[in-house]
Scaffold this active site. Structure first.
Site, mmCIF file in Angstrom:
data_model
loop_
_atom_site.group_PDB
_atom_site.id
_atom_site.type_symbol
_atom_site.label_atom_id
_atom_site.label_comp_id
_atom_site.label_asym_id
_atom_site.label_seq_id
_atom_site.Cartn_x
_atom_site.Cartn_y
_atom_site.Cartn_z
ATOM 1 N N SER A 126 0.833 -1.199 0.000
ATOM 2 C CA SER A 126 0.000 0.000 0.000
ATOM 3 C C SER A 126 0.868 1.250 0.000
ATOM 4 O O SER A 126 1.990 1.244 0.539
ATOM 5 C CB SER A 126 -0.860 -0.021 1.268
ATOM 6 N N TYR A 151 -2.021 -0.579 10.943
ATOM 7 C CA TYR A 151 -2.266 -1.169 9.620
ATOM 8 C C TYR A 151 -1.085 -0.879 8.698
ATOM 9 O O TYR A 151 -0.552 -1.775 8.033
ATOM 10 C CB TYR A 151 -3.564 -0.612 9.019
ATOM 11 N N LYS A 155 1.946 -3.378 6.725
ATOM 12 C CA LYS A 155 2.341 -3.402 5.302
ATOM 13 C C LYS A 155 3.849 -3.192 5.174
ATOM 14 O O LYS A 155 4.515 -3.854 4.365
ATOM 15 C CB LYS A 155 1.568 -2.347 4.508
ATOM 16 N N GLY A 296 -4.362 10.628 11.485
ATOM 17 C CA GLY A 296 -3.613 9.646 10.681
ATOM 18 C C GLY A 296 -3.664 9.902 9.187
ATOM 19 O O GLY A 296 -2.973 9.237 8.424
HETATM 20 N N1 UFG Z 1 -12.441 11.092 3.502
HETATM 21 C C1 UFG Z 1 -13.399 12.006 3.849
HETATM 22 N N2 UFG Z 1 -14.564 11.555 4.369
HETATM 23 C C2 UFG Z 1 -14.811 10.230 4.557
HETATM 24 C C3 UFG Z 1 -13.815 9.287 4.194
HETATM 25 C C4 UFG Z 1 -12.647 9.759 3.664
HETATM 26 O O1 UFG Z 1 -13.218 13.215 3.715
HETATM 27 O O2 UFG Z 1 -15.894 9.899 5.054
HETATM 28 C C5 UFG Z 1 -11.195 11.580 2.920
HETATM 29 C C6 UFG Z 1 -9.982 11.183 3.753
HETATM 30 O O3 UFG Z 1 -9.768 12.134 4.773
HETATM 31 C C7 UFG Z 1 -8.894 11.173 2.703
HETATM 32 C C8 UFG Z 1 -9.618 10.741 1.417
HETATM 33 O O4 UFG Z 1 -10.998 10.962 1.674
HETATM 34 O O5 UFG Z 1 -8.417 12.447 2.518
HETATM 35 C C9 UFG Z 1 -9.428 9.292 1.077
HETATM 36 O O6 UFG Z 1 -9.727 8.515 2.219
HETATM 37 P P1 UFG Z 1 -9.875 6.934 2.169
HETATM 38 O O7 UFG Z 1 -10.237 6.478 3.543
HETATM 39 O O8 UFG Z 1 -10.764 6.528 1.061
HETATM 40 O O9 UFG Z 1 -8.425 6.451 1.769
HETATM 41 P P2 UFG Z 1 -7.031 6.725 2.473
HETATM 42 O O10 UFG Z 1 -6.216 7.509 1.515
HETATM 43 O O11 UFG Z 1 -7.136 7.202 3.840
HETATM 44 O O12 UFG Z 1 -6.534 5.224 2.614
HETATM 45 C C10 UFG Z 1 -6.243 4.491 1.462
HETATM 46 C C11 UFG Z 1 -6.469 3.006 1.730
HETATM 47 C C12 UFG Z 1 -5.555 2.530 2.796
HETATM 48 C C13 UFG Z 1 -4.152 2.898 2.468
HETATM 49 C C14 UFG Z 1 -4.026 4.375 2.153
HETATM 50 C C15 UFG Z 1 -2.645 4.697 1.666
HETATM 51 O O13 UFG Z 1 -7.793 2.780 2.131
HETATM 52 O O14 UFG Z 1 -5.653 1.134 2.872
HETATM 53 O O15 UFG Z 1 -4.929 4.726 1.143
HETATM 54 O O16 UFG Z 1 -2.510 6.035 1.334
HETATM 55 F F1 UFG Z 1 -3.349 2.612 3.506
#
Ligand code: UFG
Length: 336
Positions: A126, A151, A155, A296
């Site tokens: 990831s 998590y 990885k 995070g």
């Molecule tokens: N976000 C929102 N509202 C929500 C959910 C997400 O604003 O309800 C935002 C988050 O703050 C972030 C973006 O949308 O800025 C993307 O969030 P995600 O949870 O979809 O994805 P992440 O980038 O946090 O996480 C993803 C994968 C993880 C991995 C990570 C690596 O889900 O498994 O990318 O960058 F570790």
């Protein structure tokens, strides 16, 4: 005779799409999945697209004895290891559970690959391994920051375990695939992202907001980005699935032993941009409110994908527009 590929977590989001890519490329996928975070309707969708039921063993990858029996049953020529827990928030609440499941299962896979002389492993890694990079787009050799969550640590540790294993097993080869943000669904609408319970990721939550099932919260609008919301590299799951097949065939030919590959579109979109694009392609309004930052979260990250393009001969075929269209298409099918 089709080469048999063991796919752990093959009923999950990326796993299920990869089953189709493997089949289309002439492989025979053998699925191992404990069905802990996916709906069995994905199996029906898979069978409908394939025209037959895929081979499936409902087994936990940490169960060495059961896994050994599966390795004995087939003539496995490679493994794609998806099976893992993937909720950042849950990993903070239950770090031991994440360490156990994500690393014990990898340990079992490596041990059995050794015992059964299976030499090729494609590993689900990831972009989380990078933490917040100082420079974007991020390259594979960029030094890792401390993991932002247990998590993320699993990885990083998984990649280290594979590197160490390779050093003592000269015939073993592995592709470490660092996914950015997978979205989209199969264009048929028959399979897609279907987690159990409340989703963690942005697009499944946007889908539910589109159906009026929840109000979307945007986590933070005061980041140091053009519109203040976080930037990510969203990639269509079909493109991601194809990369696994390319990685597998690359392992069959390359003299290299372990290589990491970034898999994204190679461009960043903000949360607001993605929501606006979703509204435009699906002709639907998404109600949202601005909420505090989520702990995070990295501010911005997107991939340099030139290594995957060059070595794997891979490139993306789907746009963000298509991914968002397919994603909502699948979500609408769930209710039918
Ligand atoms: N976000 C929102 N509202 C929500 C959910 C997400 O604003 O309800 C935002 C988050 O703050 C972030 C973006 O949308 O800025 C993307 O969030 P995600 O949870 O979809 O994805 P992440 O980038 O946090 O996480 C993803 C994968 C993880 C991995 C990570 C690596 O889900 O498994 O990318 O960058 F570790």
């Amino acid at each position: 005779m089709r080469k048999q590929i063991l796919v752990t977590g093959g009923v999950g989001f990326i796993g299920s799409h990869t089953i189709l890519s493997l089949h289309n490329a002439g492989y025979e996928p053998i699925i191992v999945d404990n069905l802990s975070n996916t709906h069995t309707s994905i199996l029906d969708g898979l069978s409908s697209i394939l025209g037959h039921s895929p081979k499936l063993h409902v087994v936990d990858c940490c169960d060495e004895e059961a896994m050994n029996a599966i390795f004995k049953l087939y003539n496995i020529s490679g493994v794609i290891h998806f099976a893992a827990f993937k909720s950042v928030a849950e990993s903070v609440a239950e770090p031991e559970k994440y360490k156990r499941n994500n690393l014990d299962s990898l340990q079992v896979i490596l041990k059995l690959m050794d015992q059964h002389q299976v030499h090729h492993l494609v590993f689900s890694s990831s972009a989380t391994v990078y933490g917040q990079p100082d420079v974007n787009p991020v390259l594979e050799e960029t030094p890792w920051k401390e993991a932002a969550s247990p998590y993320g640590w699993t990885k990083q540790e998984g990649e280290r375990m594979i590197q160490a294993f390779a050093q003592s097993h000269s015939t073993f080869k592995s592709a470490l695939l660092r996914y950015f943000n997978p979205i989209g669904a199969h264009p048929s609408g028959k399979i897609g992202e279907y987690p159990i319970g409340i989703p963690n990721n942005l697009i499944p939550l946007v889908n539910q907001a589109a159906k009026g099932q929840r109000e979307l919260k945007i986590f933070g609008e005061d980041y140091n980005t053009p519109d203040g919301t976080c930037i990510r590299d969203y990639i269509h799951v079909m493109d991601l699935a194809d990369a696994h097949v390319k990685a597998l065939t690359w392992l069959e030919e390359t003299p290299l032993q372990v290589e990491a590959f970034n898999l994204g579109q190679g461009k960043g979109d903000s949360v607001l941009e993605i929501i606006r694009l979703y509204e435009k392609v699906n002709q639907i309004k998404i109600p949202f409110e601005i909420a505090p930052r989520r702990s995070g979260d990295v501010e911005q990250i997107w991939a340099d994908v030139s290594k995957a393009k060059k070595l794997l001969n891979w490139s993306t075929r789907f746009s963000s527009e298509e991914a968002l269209l397919h994603s909502f298409q699948f979500e609408k099918m769930i209710d039918q």
